[in-house]
Design a protein around this motif. Structure first.
Motif, PDB file in Angstrom:
ATOM      1  N   SER A 195       0.833  -1.208   0.000  1.00 20.00           N
ATOM      2  CA  SER A 195       0.000   0.000   0.000  1.00 20.00           C
ATOM      3  C   SER A 195       0.860   1.247   0.000  1.00 20.00           C
ATOM      4  CB  SER A 195      -0.908   0.010   1.238  1.00 20.00           C
ATOM      5  OG  SER A 195      -1.904  -0.968   1.093  1.00 20.00           O
ATOM      6  N   GLU A 209      -3.119   0.809   7.347  1.00 24.52           N
ATOM      7  CA  GLU A 209      -2.568  -0.508   7.683  1.00 24.52           C
ATOM      8  C   GLU A 209      -1.776  -0.465   8.977  1.00 24.52           C
ATOM      9  OE1 GLU A 209      -2.766  -3.392   6.154  1.00 24.52           O
ATOM     10  OE2 GLU A 209      -3.938  -2.703   4.444  1.00 24.52           O
ATOM     11  N   LEU A 259      -4.900  -0.520  -3.727  1.00 19.01           N
ATOM     12  CA  LEU A 259      -3.787  -0.715  -2.795  1.00 19.01           C
ATOM     13  C   LEU A 259      -3.515   0.575  -2.030  1.00 19.01           C
ATOM     14  CD1 LEU A 259      -0.970  -2.666  -4.663  1.00 19.01           C
ATOM     15  CD2 LEU A 259      -2.194  -3.360  -2.605  1.00 19.01           C
TER      16      LEU A 259
END
Ligand SMILES: Cc1cc2nc3c(=O)[nH]c(=O)nc-3n(C[C@H](O)[C@H](O)[C@H](O)COP(=O)(O)OP(=O)(O)OC[C@H]3O[C@@H](n4cnc5c(N)ncnc54)[C@H](O)[C@@H]3O)c2cc1C
Ligand SMILES: Cc1cc2nc3c(=O)[nH]c(=O)nc-3n(C[C@H](O)[C@H](O)[C@H](O)COP(=O)(O)OP(=O)(O)OC[C@H]3O[C@@H](n4cnc5c(N)ncnc54)[C@H](O)[C@@H]3O)c2cc1C
Lengths: 95, 386, 471
Positions: free
Chosen positions: B287, C468, C461
């Motif tokens: 990410s 995260e 993503l």
């Protein structure tokens, strides 16, 4: 196959229209993009780098031969994506 | 003279080629297959843009010259090594970043790097128009690193070198206080000199041979997109890259390197993180890498990623390669610690090692890469945690 | 991103996953069952979508009542697991995108289950032959999937070829979808088939359900006058932009084509399958050890080498839907029990079911497993890697030029297996061929490593960045 001869005795299904490379193609709600294309008589739609035609090979999302661009988004597996009424599909040409 | 090279990555391959062409009898040993380690787990950028004046930049500039000159050797007998001099575009996205980038470029120019401030959109029409500065580095090039490794090995073989795969170095062969070869899983292999070019595993191999060498892995992860029509023409980096390379921080850092390959895919790198030889691919890393790339090229948001891969950059505490003889054990040589630049630096590393080993005059200042240089000396003792 | 924490997470809603989730739920566990497809059923019970109801869909299926009973449970569909983050001492963290297949704005969800059941099934292995990349050449499974879920026949005059009993239901479905099946060609000769299928007949009685299903298909072929030929294969497909004919040849016991036995057969489609490959990418990422055949290694409870991770169905090896169901029940119960040790156990009968069906699987391999002579029908310019259009000759030349014994290196220098399917179609074949050319690869088995189980968009993503946490 022709619904009147079909041993599974299909009930009514609602029609949808998908625009494929600029032309309207009729399909049924619930079909995949590959299903719509095959039912309309198209066997191949992608062109590989060396210029060879490709369509469905594995039919279950593994081989990625059937990639199409859907509503501007490239690299969608036609055999996995359900077609929605009004979808714009363009074929991919890597040559 | 017979030389044993430990490691069939790009550094071992470049050394084998150099020595074999000079008439030395060379045997390359690898515990796995050739080009199966770090050299097949990264990208193939041949960069000067990310290096400030100093020894590493000299090695890089020399390497670029050598890369160009060896092309004819690998031209017809091999799949293309995909050498391309497409140039690099470094892009700042903040005002502070722009000032730092310009200052860095000014310094680099004094050391022979071509760097021109340009309108980024002239070079990359799809670049985020909100960027604050763009500097073009025409010397930046690229190769496909695994093919390049195999090509260098093939040249070495043509000049008589042998490459033995599946042979692991286990320990030293000694004659008095000299290293006279290595004991391996495939039997003893003797040589007048042993060169350790085992990438991030060089520390472990050195230890097996009896000396401490502080080479450690620094994890990097890369994303590969599906093939697309070429919309990225150069190698494009965000200016943060410059900061991350020299940093000592163990925590996750990312900076964008976006480039299209000859195959039509786009490689998006990369992360830097110290976490041992931990191979896991993690969503948080992917990410972070993706988010950075979208700052440069917003159009990439809809592009499909089909693979993630990564490797371990071999680094030493002072971030300079170690190239030369080990004064602690005569017969032992090192060629490692190239961190994120081993592909570009391989050619001049091979040449420098050859110069030193064959008694030729080095074409780059060799002291900076010496094993016992002052900045590395404190790290040559086994650390208590090992 | 905060992770959801069910007792048991089941990935794959085919026979194995449905049975596992059902058993775990009955044992009292909090279960999430998810599948990338738009509907439950997996490959075996692939069916028409709800928007196309049919009165007699069961004519295409076996065990439809069992499915009807299992499909009532809650299934999270259109849920693609794209990454499994390994933890070694416990199940991986699974990252899921929920939304239209290969879309760009799917919802990201994360699961950190107490126990995990992987039931991701298998896909087909099709050996390459000249012309196999022409439109009109399909895997047998594609014909099956299009017949069952779309009511489309892949052609009018169709040849079905390859190896294994799976060719029979494919022919049956094609006929029921309006195609003419010109023949079913099994690569193995009668002798091998008879030896494997007639050994220990008592054993087959206990899988009579399965044997009965196969016998039914054989009767079906006879009724429709479809020839079933053994020791025979399609060795080439011909046409310019689509298949117009195929070359059929006799094979010897090692599957090498018999010279002079070739004949041309006009056909507009050919469906080919030489067996199945377990879909193991998530299991490999999770750290699960594989068997030599490439299935996930499990104990008698379906437990893999990773604590808390179970596997059931064709991901553990190829044995058909009955075995998948039996394994699913056992793994589901074991996973529920491990998540909550106060729960119930597994009965002897449930374990026996699993064992009996496993013997059936061994028989399948003995009768139909791939033999090495098939390379005899390859030409130098036969495409091996369809995505990157790498030929048999390219592989040989790459191995010769580099001298490398590394699959990783040879993939990178030839590009075999580096394309969009990520070696799913050609991986095992590329390994087989390179093993021959290199005298043995030093890093074989690598093709099964695919950290990303599916496409993810860069925007999807990036949307997770900052949210995260290290798991
Ligand atoms: C994500 C990432 C991106 C990168 N991008 C770039 C880039 O763009 N440009 C660039 O220039 N560099 C880049 N690099 C760095 C570059 O890849 C490395 O510096 C370089 O590959 C190191 O090469 P090597 O030959 O030293 O090591 P390796 O290629 O790792 O070779 C070492 C070999 O030693 C063998 N070995 C280990 N132990 C033993 C033993 N006991 N016995 C025998 N053999 C042994 C291994 O099997 C291996 O084959 C990148 C690295 C990473 C991880
Ligand atoms: C195309 C095809 C058709 C078949 N048709 C028949 C037939 O007609 N008769 C017969 O006897 N056998 C058939 N088989 C064999 C069949 O695989 C087994 O009999 C049976 O379906 C195995 O059950 P399973 O539960 O193990 O796996 P499957 O039924 O394959 O179910 C696995 C499920 O996992 C899901 N999945 C996989 N990966 C992910 C992921 N990363 N994220 C989310 N979901 C995921 C898939 O979408 C799938 O629904 C077929 C196989 C294939 C490949």
């Amino acid at each position: 196959m022709n619904p009147r001869q079909d041993p599974v005795r299909p009930g009514p299904a609602s029609p949808i229209t998908v625009i494929v490379d600029g032309s309207a193609v009729r399909g049924l709600a619930g079909q995949t993009v590959a299903g719509v294309l095959l039912a309309a008589g198209r066997l191949a739609w992608r062109t590989t780098r060396s210029g060879r035609p490709r369509g469905v090979f594995c039919g279950i999302g593994v081989c990625h031969d059937c990639l199409v661009t859907v509503n501007g988004l490239a690299d969608v597996r036609a055999c996995q994506r359900r077609a929605a009424d009004g979808d714009t599909v363009s074929t991919e040409d890597e040559a | 003279m017979k030389v044993v090279v430990v490691g069939a990555g790009i550094v071992g391959a470049a050394i084998a080629r150099e020595l074999a062409m000079a008439g030395v009898s060379v045997v390359v040993l690898d515990r796995s297959a050739s080009a199966g380690g770090t050299s097949a787990a990264g990208e193939g950028n041949l960069l000067v843009s990310d290096k400030g004046p100093g020894a590493e930049l000299s090695l890089a500039l020399r390497s670029l010259t050598l890369w160009r000159s060896l092309l004819p050797e690998v031209a017809d007998t091999f799949p293309s090594i995909e050498y391309e001099t497409k140039g690099g575009l470094v892009v700042a996205t903040t005002d502070a970043g722009a000032a730092a980038l310009r200052a860095f470029a000014d310094l680099q120019r004094t050391a022979g790097v071509s760097a021109a401030e340009v309108d980024g959109l002239d070079y990359e029409p799809d670049l985020n128009s909100a960027h604050t500065a763009a500097i073009f580095y025409p010397q930046d090039a690229q190769v496909q690193p695994a093919i390049a490794t195999e090509a260098l090995l093939a040249v070495a073989r043509r000049h008589g070198a042998s490459v033995r795969q599946g042979v692991e170095v286990l320990g030293p062969l000694r004659g008095g206080d000299r290293l006279t070869g290595v004991a391996t899983s495939g039997g003893d292999v003797s040589g007048d000199h042993v060169v350790v070019a085992a990438g991030p595993w060089s520390g472990e191999v050195a230890r097996r041979l009896g000396v401490e060498l502080p080479v450690r892995p620094r994890r990097g992860t890369i994303l590969v997109t599906t093939r697309m029509r070429q919309r990225i023409r150069h190698k494009v980096y965000d200016a943060d890259y410059v900061g991350a390379v020299g940093s000592d921080d163990a925590a996750l850092q990312t900076s964008s390197v976006v480039e299209s390959t000859a195959a039509g895919t786009v490689l998006i790198g990369s992360s830097r993180e110290r976490r041992g030889f931990d191979e896991r691919i993690e969503a948080r890393v992917l990410s972070a890498v993706a988010a950075k790339a979208l700052v440069l090229f917003p159009f990439l948001a809809g592009v499909a990623v089909m693979r993630a891969y990564g490797g371990f950059r071999p680094f030493v505490p002072d971030h300079l390669p170690v190239i030369g003889p080990d004064p602690r054990l005569p017969g032992l040589w090192h060629a490692t610690g190239h961190e994120g630049a081993g592909i570009v630096l391989s050619t001049a590393t091979g040449e420098l090692l050859g110069d030193l080993l064959l008694g030729r005059a080095p074409r780059v200042p060799a002291e900076a890469f010496a094993v016992d240089r002052p900045t590395l000396r404190p790290h040559l003792e086994p650390s208590p945690d090992q | 991103m905060s992770a959801e924490t069910p007792d048991v997470l089941v990935v794959g809603a085919g026979p194995a996953g449905l049975a596992a989730a059902d058993a775990a739920r009955r044992a009292g566990a909090r279960v999430v069952l998810l599948d990338a497809a738009g509907d439950a059923g997996g490959q075996y019970w692939r069916h028409l979508p709800a928007s196309r109801p049919a009165a007699a869909e069961r004519v295409l299926h076996h065990g439809w009542d069992r499915f009807a009973a299992l499909r009532g449970q809650e299934v999270l569909t259109d849920a693609q697991v794209w990454l499994a983050e390994r933890h070694d001492d416990r199940p991986p963290t699974l990252h899921v995108l929920v939304g239209p297949a290969d879309g760009s704005d799917r919802v990201r969800r994360t699961f950190a289950p107490t126990t995990l059941v992987l039931a991701t099934g298998a896909y087909e292995r099709t050996l390459p032959f000249p012309g196999w990349d022409l439109p009109g050449v399909f895997t047998a499974g594609a014909a099956q999937a299009l017949a069952k879920a779309e009511r489309i026949a892949v052609g009018r005059r169709v040849v079905v070829a390859g190896a294994g009993p799976f060719l029979l239901p494919v022919a049956a479905s094609l006929v029921r979808t309006g195609a003419q099946v010109l023949g079913v060609l099994e690569a193995n000769g009668w002798r091998r088939l008879a030896r494997a299928w007639s050994a220990r007949p008592a054993e087959l009685l206990s899988t009579r359900h399965k044997a009965g299903e196969l016998a039914g298909y054989v009767r079906d072929l006879a009724r429709h006058r479809i020839p079933y030929r053994t020791g025979t294969a399609v060795v080439a497909a011909h046409g310019t932009d689509r298949v117009t004919s195929v070359t059929v040849a006799r094979l010897d016991a090692d599957w090498a084509p018999v010279m002079g036995s070739e004949r041309r057969v006009p056909a507009d489609a050919v469906c080919v399958s030489h067996g199945f490959v377990p879909r193991t990418e998530l299991a490999v990422s999770a750290g699960c050890r594989l068997t030599r055949d490439g299935g996930v290694r499990t104990d008698e409870n379906g437990l893999t080498s990773v604590p808390g991770v179970y596997a059931a169905g064709e991901i553990t090896g190829i044995g058909g839907a009955d075995l998948a169901l039996a394994e699913g029940v056992v793994a589901g119960l074991a996973a529920a029990a491990a998540a909550d040790p106060a729960g119930g156990g597994i009965s002897a009968g449930q374990r026996r079911d699993r064992t009996v069906n496993q013997r059936f699987a061994a028989r399948l391999e003995a009768a139909h497993g791939i033999r090495p002579g098939w390379v005899g029908w390859l030409a130098d310019d036969t495409v091996i890697c369809r995505c990157e259009e790498v030929t048999a000759g390219d592989l040989r030349a790459g191995a010769a030029a580099t001298g490398s014994r590394g699959l990783r290196s040879l993939k990178l220098s030839t590009r075999a297996g580096l394309g969009v399917c990520q070696g799913r179609v050609c991986g095992r074949t590329v390994e087989d061929l390179l093993n021959r050319h290199t005298g043995g690869l030093l890093d074989a088995g690598r093709t099964e490593t695919r950290p990303l189980a599916a496409f993810v968009r860069l925007g999807e993503l990036a949307a997770g960045a900052d949210k995260e946490e290290p798991a």
